[in-house]
Design an enzyme around this catalytic site. Structure first.
Site, mmCIF file in Angstrom:
data_model
loop_
_atom_site.group_PDB
_atom_site.id
_atom_site.type_symbol
_atom_site.label_atom_id
_atom_site.label_comp_id
_atom_site.label_asym_id
_atom_site.label_seq_id
_atom_site.Cartn_x
_atom_site.Cartn_y
_atom_site.Cartn_z
ATOM 1 N N GLU A 64 1.177 -1.428 0.083
ATOM 2 C CA GLU A 64 -0.170 -0.075 0.120
ATOM 3 C C GLU A 64 0.716 0.852 0.304
ATOM 4 O OE1 GLU A 64 -0.909 -2.584 2.350
ATOM 5 O OE2 GLU A 64 -2.720 -3.598 0.342
ATOM 6 N N ILE A 120 10.397 -9.218 4.274
ATOM 7 C CA ILE A 120 10.951 -10.293 4.967
ATOM 8 C C ILE A 120 10.722 -12.099 3.931
ATOM 9 C CG2 ILE A 120 11.144 -12.066 6.984
ATOM 10 C CD1 ILE A 120 11.139 -10.012 8.588
ATOM 11 N N THR A 124 7.473 -18.456 -0.080
ATOM 12 C CA THR A 124 6.219 -18.301 -1.769
ATOM 13 C C THR A 124 7.184 -17.234 -2.141
ATOM 14 O OG1 THR A 124 5.034 -17.150 -1.359
ATOM 15 C CG2 THR A 124 4.692 -18.758 -0.333
ATOM 16 N N HIS A 126 5.733 -14.528 -3.012
ATOM 17 C CA HIS A 126 5.050 -13.528 -2.153
ATOM 18 C C HIS A 126 5.869 -12.006 -2.836
ATOM 19 C CE1 HIS A 126 1.752 -11.183 0.602
ATOM 20 N NE2 HIS A 126 1.488 -10.919 -0.559
HETATM 21 O O1 LMZ Z 1 3.239 -10.703 3.417
HETATM 22 N N1 LMZ Z 1 4.813 -10.301 3.879
HETATM 23 C C1 LMZ Z 1 4.654 -8.816 3.838
HETATM 24 C C2 LMZ Z 1 3.769 -8.217 3.506
HETATM 25 N N2 LMZ Z 1 2.270 -8.450 3.145
HETATM 26 C C3 LMZ Z 1 1.374 -7.407 3.904
HETATM 27 C C4 LMZ Z 1 1.102 -7.026 1.777
HETATM 28 O O2 LMZ Z 1 1.820 -5.641 1.699
HETATM 29 C C5 LMZ Z 1 -0.187 -5.963 1.910
HETATM 30 O O3 LMZ Z 1 -0.229 -5.075 2.902
HETATM 31 C C6 LMZ Z 1 -1.885 -7.197 1.669
HETATM 32 O O4 LMZ Z 1 -0.677 -8.535 0.569
HETATM 33 C C7 LMZ Z 1 -2.807 -6.044 1.251
HETATM 34 O O5 LMZ Z 1 -2.703 -5.666 -0.129
HETATM 35 N N3 LMZ Z 1 3.943 -6.597 3.735
HETATM 36 C C8 LMZ Z 1 4.977 -6.080 4.797
HETATM 37 O O6 LMZ Z 1 5.156 -4.648 4.579
HETATM 38 N N4 LMZ Z 1 5.800 -6.593 4.675
HETATM 39 C C9 LMZ Z 1 6.518 -8.345 4.450
HETATM 40 O O7 LMZ Z 1 6.413 -9.190 5.180
#
Ligand code: LMZ
Length: 192
Positions: A64, A120, A124, A126
């Site tokens: 975001e 981190i 996966t 992601h």
């Molecule tokens: O997954 N790991 C992380 C993460 N996932 C959430 C993503 O940024 C977002 O807020 C959601 O997908 C909703 O849109 N966000 C981080 O800042 N650090 C992480 O390590």
């Protein structure tokens, strides 16, 4: 500041007295985010930026960050060009920053923005998708809007690496301080 080869070298002694800086940080990994935000705020104030000219807002996660940076900067431009009215945050909701007392009452546009997040790597893909998209998004906002967006996204392979870069280990260094220096330098140079 870093000793040795890494790091940006000695910051040019720029004066932050007349700068207004926005910090947008993710709330994921808050125990790491908080020292990074505090490090950036501390350095900004050391360089002369008034506490009232540091606006801090949070978002759920690093994904975001680009939209929040874009929306908050755009809103500040509107606010700076019209009578102070309405809520800078628009639809972003009130700050829920974990850093106490870290919002601001001042109004007007921003000279620099610091975007802070900690990604981190998990098991996966992601991590890669977020890291790549957020990096490109923040670069796009800074070029589209002509405002320095300091890259405060830690993309680490494990929590230990993040702790070191948040200054939470004996051999660590708080990268938030470097981001504060970069924000003052780039914000001041933008006014030249
Ligand atoms: O997954 N790991 C992380 C993460 N996932 C959430 C993503 O940024 C977002 O807020 C959601 O997908 C909703 O849109 N966000 C981080 O800042 N650090 C992480 O390590």
């Amino acid at each position: 500041m870093f000793a040795g080869t890494k790091g940006p070298g000695e910051a040019e002694p720029m004066d932050g007295t007349n700068l207004r800086v926005l910090i947008v940080h993710a709330r994921w990994n808050t125990s790491l985010i908080t020292p990074l935000v505090e490090g950036a705020r501390k350095k900004l104030q050391e360089r002369g930026v008034k506490a009232s000219n540091i606006v801090t807002q949070s978002v759920p996660g690093s994904w975001e960050l680009p939209i929040a940076v874009q929306r908050l900067y755009s809103a500040s431009q509107v606010q700076a060009s019209s009578a102070p009215s309405g809520d800078l945050l628009g639809g972003l909701g009130r700050s829920s920053t974990p850093v106490p007392g870290a919002s601001s009452s001042s109004k007007g546009t921003f000279d620099a923005i610091i975007a802070i997040g900690v990604l981190i790597k998990g098991d996966t893909a992601h991590f890669e998708h977020i890291a790549e998209s957020v990096s490109r998004g923040l670069m796009r906002v800074q070029l589209d809007f002509g405002v320095p967006v300091i890259f405060g996204l830690l993309t680490v392979l494990n929590e230990e690496q993040a702790k070191r870069r948040a200054g939470l280990t004996a051999d660590g260094h708080n990268h938030g301080e470097d981001w504060g220096d970069a924000a003052v330098e780039m914000g001041a140079k933008r006014k030249l």
